[in-house]
Design an enzyme around this catalytic site. Sequence first.
Site, PDB file in Angstrom:
ATOM      1  N   ASP A  33     -45.620  42.208 -35.427  1.00  0.00           N
ATOM      2  CA  ASP A  33     -45.163  40.925 -34.857  1.00  0.00           C
ATOM      3  C   ASP A  33     -45.632  40.723 -33.422  1.00  0.00           C
ATOM      4  OD1 ASP A  33     -43.645  42.770 -33.543  1.00  0.00           O
ATOM      5  OD2 ASP A  33     -41.704  42.007 -34.187  1.00  0.00           O
ATOM      6  N   GLY A  34     -46.425  41.678 -32.906  1.00  0.00           N
ATOM      7  CA  GLY A  34     -46.970  41.518 -31.555  1.00  0.00           C
ATOM      8  C   GLY A  34     -46.184  42.257 -30.489  1.00  0.00           C
ATOM      9  N   ARG A  90     -45.562  35.707  -5.398  1.00  0.00           N
ATOM     10  CA  ARG A  90     -45.718  34.493  -4.593  1.00  0.00           C
ATOM     11  C   ARG A  90     -44.618  33.468  -4.870  1.00  0.00           C
ATOM     12  NH1 ARG A  90     -51.678  32.948  -5.923  1.00  0.00           N
ATOM     13  NH2 ARG A  90     -51.095  34.016  -7.847  1.00  0.00           N
ATOM     14  N   ASP A 161     -55.593  31.623   6.285  1.00  0.00           N
ATOM     15  CA  ASP A 161     -54.368  31.019   6.835  1.00  0.00           C
ATOM     16  C   ASP A 161     -53.697  32.049   7.734  1.00  0.00           C
ATOM     17  OD1 ASP A 161     -52.803  32.738   5.212  1.00  0.00           O
ATOM     18  OD2 ASP A 161     -52.907  31.308   3.563  1.00  0.00           O
ATOM     19  N   LYS A 185     -54.244  26.206   6.511  1.00  0.00           N
ATOM     20  CA  LYS A 185     -54.462  25.778   5.124  1.00  0.00           C
ATOM     21  C   LYS A 185     -53.300  24.919   4.636  1.00  0.00           C
ATOM     22  CE  LYS A 185     -53.680  28.658   1.573  1.00  0.00           C
ATOM     23  NZ  LYS A 185     -53.907  29.831   0.715  1.00  0.00           N
ATOM     24  N   ARG A 187     -51.922  23.247   0.947  1.00  0.00           N
ATOM     25  CA  ARG A 187     -52.164  23.179  -0.497  1.00  0.00           C
ATOM     26  C   ARG A 187     -51.255  22.103  -1.091  1.00  0.00           C
ATOM     27  NH1 ARG A 187     -53.832  26.989  -4.567  1.00  0.00           N
ATOM     28  NH2 ARG A 187     -53.733  28.739  -3.128  1.00  0.00           N
ATOM     29  N   ASP A 212     -58.071  38.104   2.760  1.00  0.00           N
ATOM     30  CA  ASP A 212     -56.811  37.516   2.276  1.00  0.00           C
ATOM     31  C   ASP A 212     -56.099  38.553   1.414  1.00  0.00           C
ATOM     32  OD1 ASP A 212     -54.852  35.608   2.020  1.00  0.00           O
ATOM     33  OD2 ASP A 212     -56.117  34.117   1.044  1.00  0.00           O
TER      34      ASP A 212
HETATM   35  C1  R5P Z   1     -51.495  32.258  -0.272  1.00  0.00           C
HETATM   36  O1  R5P Z   1     -51.143  31.894   0.838  1.00  0.00           O
HETATM   37  C2  R5P Z   1     -52.278  33.498  -0.489  1.00  0.00           C
HETATM   38  O2  R5P Z   1     -52.354  34.271   0.675  1.00  0.00           O
HETATM   39  C3  R5P Z   1     -53.682  33.210  -0.969  1.00  0.00           C
HETATM   40  O3  R5P Z   1     -54.390  32.553   0.058  1.00  0.00           O
HETATM   41  C4  R5P Z   1     -53.671  32.339  -2.183  1.00  0.00           C
HETATM   42  O4  R5P Z   1     -52.733  32.749  -3.109  1.00  0.00           O
HETATM   43  C5  R5P Z   1     -55.051  32.293  -2.815  1.00  0.00           C
HETATM   44  O5  R5P Z   1     -54.994  31.450  -3.929  1.00  0.00           O
HETATM   45  P1  R5P Z   1     -56.262  30.712  -4.494  1.00  0.00           P
HETATM   46  O6  R5P Z   1     -57.333  31.725  -4.686  1.00  0.00           O
HETATM   47  O7  R5P Z   1     -55.770  30.122  -5.783  1.00  0.00           O
HETATM   48  O8  R5P Z   1     -56.631  29.650  -3.525  1.00  0.00           O
END
Ligand code: R5P
Length: 284
Positions: A33-34, A90, A161, A185, A187, A212
């Site tokens: 069943d996985g 996150r 960022d 940055k 988003r 990052d």
């Molecule tokens: C967010 O602030 C993290 O430090 C990364 O910059 C972010 O999660 C990167 O995500 P993506 O590659 O989707 O832009």
Amino acid sequence: MIIPGAETQAFAAALSEAADEPLGRVEYERFADGEHVVRVPEAVAGERAVVVASTVDSDAHVQLLQLQDAVREAGASEVVTVVPYMGYARQDEAFREGEPVSSRAMARAISTGTDRVVTVNPHEPAVCDFFTVPATNVDAAGVLAEPLPDSLADPLFLSPDEGAIELAETVRDEYGGGETDFFEKDRDYDSGDIEIRPSDAAVAGRDVVLVDDIIATGSTMSESVAVLNERDAERVYVTCVHPMLASNALTKLSSAGVESVYGTDTLERVVSEVSAAPVVAREL
Ligand code: R5P
């Protein structure tokens, strides 16, 4: 004994070597069943078991919980859980009404089967507070300096960022010289679109090392690279601790004209050039 999750086998092998602790051979299976089932070596009885599993997806989460339970069942004297990449980290607050604090939910679940936890560069170190057992956050960013050539031209270590500036500083310190700076940055939460607002740092003719914690969709890094290219940076190195590289992230970055893209082995990807295991071994 090191007990690897299926998605974290190379990291676990590196950790076994770095910590000089034997590597257990786990069997991973699924029922018709996985549903998952894991089987750990009996030799763990009376020993410390170090479960090593990046919770890279929901299946890996389930396997981690199963591994913890299996080593307890087999009579391990102590269970340490190493989560090289912690999924859901996150989601560290309820960003919109009605949402969960997912990292807290995951941390609580992981805490039930272990005596302590070691994580590597979670997006926010405060995530460690969500565990209900002792938890340590290891900073592995320093290993990202290893693949860089000795001859970088007037290097600038740059985070996309402000939140990642300490990582850029760590890489710069390990490299042994250079300036640091960060971009700003924004988003769009719904579309995922990224807007990068550059600093006034001069980049023309310089080698730039972008640092990052994670590359997920690659939008943050590719937008940053575009800004650096417009400003005539010489070579651009794109580095991160966790190379998630979801969807077409690697293509986006490769086509952006970078010198190289690499990360650590907390996530096992084609760009996992350096190992975070020796840093984690020091915490075991
Ligand atoms: C967010 O602030 C993290 O430090 C990364 O910059 C972010 O999660 C990167 O995500 P993506 O590659 O989707 O832009």
